[in-house]
Design a protein around this motif. Sequence first.
Motif, short mmCIF file in Angstrom:
data_model
loop_
_atom_site.label_atom_id
_atom_site.label_comp_id
_atom_site.label_asym_id
_atom_site.label_seq_id
_atom_site.Cartn_x
_atom_site.Cartn_y
_atom_site.Cartn_z
N GLN A 253 0.98 -1.20 0.03
CA GLN A 253 -0.04 0.19 0.03
C GLN A 253 0.86 1.16 -0.04
OE1 GLN A 253 -1.07 2.35 2.61
NE2 GLN A 253 -2.57 3.29 1.59
N ARG A 254 2.16 1.23 0.85
CA ARG A 254 3.18 2.34 0.77
C ARG A 254 4.28 1.55 1.18
NH1 ARG A 254 2.10 8.24 3.36
NH2 ARG A 254 3.83 9.33 2.35
N TYR A 255 5.33 1.94 0.35
CA TYR A 255 6.69 1.36 1.12
C TYR A 255 7.31 1.94 1.83
CZ TYR A 255 5.67 -1.74 -3.01
OH TYR A 255 5.16 -2.55 -3.96
N GLY A 256 7.42 3.35 2.01
CA GLY A 256 8.28 4.11 2.74
C GLY A 256 7.86 4.39 4.23
N THR A 257 7.21 3.88 4.70
CA THR A 257 6.44 4.25 6.02
C THR A 257 6.83 3.14 7.13
OG1 THR A 257 4.20 3.10 5.58
CG2 THR A 257 4.55 5.16 5.04
N CYS A 258 6.92 3.76 8.44
CA CYS A 258 7.29 2.90 9.43
C CYS A 258 6.36 1.64 9.79
CB CYS A 258 7.71 3.83 10.71
SG CYS A 258 6.31 4.35 11.39
N ASN A 259 5.04 1.96 9.39
CA ASN A 259 4.29 0.74 9.72
C ASN A 259 4.01 -0.25 8.63
OD1 ASN A 259 2.79 2.29 7.98
ND2 ASN A 259 1.41 2.98 9.54
N THR A 260 4.97 -0.22 7.57
CA THR A 260 5.03 -1.22 6.42
C THR A 260 5.52 -2.40 6.79
OG1 THR A 260 4.93 0.48 4.92
CG2 THR A 260 5.84 -1.57 4.09
N MET A 261 4.85 -3.62 6.50
CA MET A 261 5.37 -5.11 6.63
C MET A 261 6.86 -5.06 6.13
SD MET A 261 4.00 -8.91 6.06
CE MET A 261 3.73 -8.53 4.21
N GLU A 262 7.89 -5.60 6.90
CA GLU A 262 9.32 -5.73 6.31
C GLU A 262 9.55 -7.22 6.23
OE1 GLU A 262 10.15 -3.38 4.61
OE2 GLU A 262 10.44 -1.74 5.82
N THR A 263 8.77 -8.14 7.24
CA THR A 263 9.02 -9.67 7.16
C THR A 263 7.53 -10.16 6.98
OG1 THR A 263 11.18 -9.43 8.18
CG2 THR A 263 9.99 -11.40 8.45
N LEU A 264 7.48 -11.12 6.21
CA LEU A 264 6.24 -12.07 6.39
C LEU A 264 6.58 -13.38 6.79
CD1 LEU A 264 3.42 -12.70 5.47
CD2 LEU A 264 4.37 -13.47 3.20
N SER A 370 -4.07 -5.12 8.54
CA SER A 370 -2.90 -4.57 8.13
C SER A 370 -2.03 -3.89 9.14
CB SER A 370 -3.09 -3.99 6.88
OG SER A 370 -1.94 -3.22 6.33
N THR A 371 -0.72 -3.97 9.20
CA THR A 371 -0.02 -3.22 10.01
C THR A 371 0.00 -1.47 9.82
OG1 THR A 371 1.94 -3.47 8.51
CG2 THR A 371 1.74 -4.96 10.25
N ARG A 372 -0.52 -1.51 8.61
CA ARG A 372 -0.41 0.07 7.87
C ARG A 372 -1.56 0.92 8.67
NH1 ARG A 372 1.02 3.45 6.39
NH2 ARG A 372 0.15 4.19 4.38
N PHE A 373 -2.27 0.17 9.53
CA PHE A 373 -3.31 0.77 10.45
C PHE A 373 -2.56 1.52 11.72
CE2 PHE A 373 -6.70 -1.78 8.40
CZ PHE A 373 -7.67 -0.67 7.76
#
Length: 418
Positions: A253-264, A370-373
């Motif tokens: 949804q957006r790559y450059g934010t601190c709440n973006t998932m980095e590990t699945l 989603s972590t983006r919340f």
Amino acid sequence: MDIQTYMHGIGKAARAASRLVAKADTNAKNRALHAMAEAIERDVEKLLAANRKDMEAARAKGLDAALLDRLGLNAKTVAAMAEGLRQIAALPDPVGEVTGLNYRPSGIQVGRMRVPLGVVAIIYESRPNVTADAAGLCLKSGNAAILRGGSEAILSNQAVAACVHEGLRAAGLPESAVQVLETTDRAAVGELITMRDYVDVIVPRGGKGLIERIMNEARIPIIKHLHGVCHVYIDDKADLDKAIRIADNAKTQRYGTCNTMETLLVAEAIAPRVLPQLAKIYLDKGVELRGCDKSRALVPQMLAATEEDWYTEYLAPILSVRVVKDLDQAIDHIATYGSQHTDAIVTEDYSRARRFLAEVDSSSVMVNASTRFADGFEYGLGAEIGISTDKIHARGPVGLEGLTSQKWVVLGEGQIRQ
């Protein structure tokens, strides 16, 4: 410009303003917030024009994609700034709230009153929206604010600040309640983070270099997070459609934010069903995948993940993928490599969801979302001053309550201690 003289002048003005804002009534603060929002909406073209100049200069300097993403404004993000201010105005005023008032055997009543922190200094890179968010949150919580944005956003921040000052004037509040530094000299930061007589707390928002510098040099308490290594764990009791939607959104949804998932993380029992589908979505969107041996056996296009990858906040279209045995191994992985920012589980098993919530020690823990919340606006805080992963009074997205403290209050009727 003599930086020390300039900064101490800013600090003195902020301290004086903080006393006025601390006793301002809720109606005055809300009038200022609404006037700020109206000015931002009216001046949208001015804000976008200033931002275009900042963006052109940033591209010419070769700023990376993550910084450019956070620097850019559009009509939607400007509207969100105004809406954030209105949401802050609609929130209950925390200042002066008294809780826990109880009688003691002596007859006195003892409780706690919520009070402003005083002067809050926010140091941030890119993100012109922080200028509006920080001004609104600090004002509503009764604090004065000193804002030091990055040089790459100087014109955007000044344009937003003009709207903020207009709102303060409209409500009869001092413009010095929110000061945006006019210098981009890095020495100003060095002064700001050591001015203990004038500043009560520092909030850094930016890259690791900025935050590490402030952690090392500050002589004032800090509200901060350093890394955003966020995880989504897909349990073998997950709904497949939910899992795919959430894992896709959390990363792309957006790559450059601190709440973006980095590990699945994916439970091995469900990995053959979910990983190939997700990998196709990621690869079609240009996401580079780095996985463990079990993941690569299911998705041959994956590169091999290194030990360093599990610790990395990419802020880019890169994703680490690991197949784990079960919930226990997922929780162990997060405890070992996570940054206590935001982690999520996708499962239909109530007991496992409860375990994840209880055992994952992060500032935001989610079930089937989603972590983006992990964001102050999404949490109903109106906006956020930042995200804290420290275990202090403010943890997770920091809104009004996080910008206040509590003092003890005692009510008596002439009692004396025997």
